[in-house]
Write a protein that holds these residues in place. Structure first.
Motif, short mmCIF file in Angstrom:
data_model
loop_
_atom_site.label_atom_id
_atom_site.label_comp_id
_atom_site.label_asym_id
_atom_site.label_seq_id
_atom_site.Cartn_x
_atom_site.Cartn_y
_atom_site.Cartn_z
N ASP A 60 39.19 42.94 34.46
CA ASP A 60 40.22 41.67 34.51
C ASP A 60 40.98 41.49 33.46
O ASP A 60 40.29 41.38 32.25
CB ASP A 60 39.27 40.52 35.10
CG ASP A 60 40.17 39.34 35.38
OD1 ASP A 60 41.02 39.79 36.42
OD2 ASP A 60 40.08 38.33 35.03
N THR A 63 41.61 37.01 31.49
CA THR A 63 40.88 36.15 32.51
C THR A 63 40.85 34.84 32.42
O THR A 63 40.59 34.03 33.37
CB THR A 63 39.36 36.58 32.22
OG1 THR A 63 39.17 38.03 32.34
CG2 THR A 63 38.22 35.98 33.24
N GLY A 69 38.48 37.77 37.82
CA GLY A 69 37.45 38.49 37.23
C GLY A 69 36.06 37.84 37.42
O GLY A 69 35.13 38.55 37.97
N THR A 123 42.31 43.87 38.20
CA THR A 123 42.60 42.50 38.62
C THR A 123 43.36 41.78 37.42
O THR A 123 43.17 42.01 36.32
CB THR A 123 41.54 41.83 39.16
OG1 THR A 123 40.65 41.37 38.22
CG2 THR A 123 40.98 42.60 40.32
#
Length: 198
Positions: A60, A63, A69, A123
């Protein structure tokens, strides 16, 4: 998505920590405190049905307060590397990982400096425009990996800008939590002139 009791308890614990830390550290906007589940938790959870089959680890980017994440790690049990350059936010994330038992490891550094092996899932949520985001993601994405990016109203303009320099397959999903939001699911990502970039 339906949450079992243990999952819901972990996410509730995380939410309580988030709101406690948010009193002194800007993790979310103060106005979002009353709607933290809808605005942040549910927003992150909408990625769960889009996760690639058999994913064993995710990365991630940026974050921040744990989105998406840490929420995904708590909800799915998938281990995540959480990369956050802000040391105070990284301290919060480490505390949240410790107190919730999330399968996650926090890297307090810039994404460009992160010593993290490529993963099949990358992500990011509201981190950067795609021209800046794709080079960061590409170095941490394994071959045949999937990127899931929560984006806003400028997503189409960003996609148009990067199509000259990146090959990729993009699937768009409307956000369930934001009227002008979109989730971009990107596969087959590689740098190079797109065949339709004439």
């Amino acid at each position: 998505m339906a949450l079992d009791l243990a999952m819901k308890e972990r996410l509730d614990r995380f939410t309580a920590l988030l709101l406690h830390w948010n009193a002194t550290l800007n993790l979310i906007a103060a106005r979002d405190a009353a709607v933290v589940w809808d605005r942040h938790i549910t927003d992150s959870l909408q990625l769960v049905p889009l996760l690639p089959a058999g994913v064993t680890r995710g990365v991630d980017l940026g974050t921040g307060g744990g989105f998406p994440g840490l929420v995904l790690a708590l909800a799915t049990g998938i281990p995540f590397d959480l990369i956050e350059a802000d040391r105070r936010k990284a301290s919060f994330l480490r505390t949240a990982v410790l107190e919730t038992g999330a399968p996650a490891f926090v890297h307090a550094c810039r994404i460009e400096a992160a010593d993290v092996a490529p993963a099949s899932l990358v992500t990011a949520r509201a981190l950067a425009p795609l021209p800046r985001l794709l080079p960061l993601a590409a170095r941490l994405l394994s071959v045949d990996g999937v990127c899931l990016f929560l984006k806003g109203a400028k997503a189409d303009a960003e996609l148009a800008e990067v199509r000259q320099r990146w090959r990729m397959t993009v699937t768009r999903f409307p956000s369930q939590t934001s009227a002008d939001g979109v989730i971009l699911r990107i596969t087959e990502l590689s740098a190079g002139l797109s065949p339709d970039a004439a």
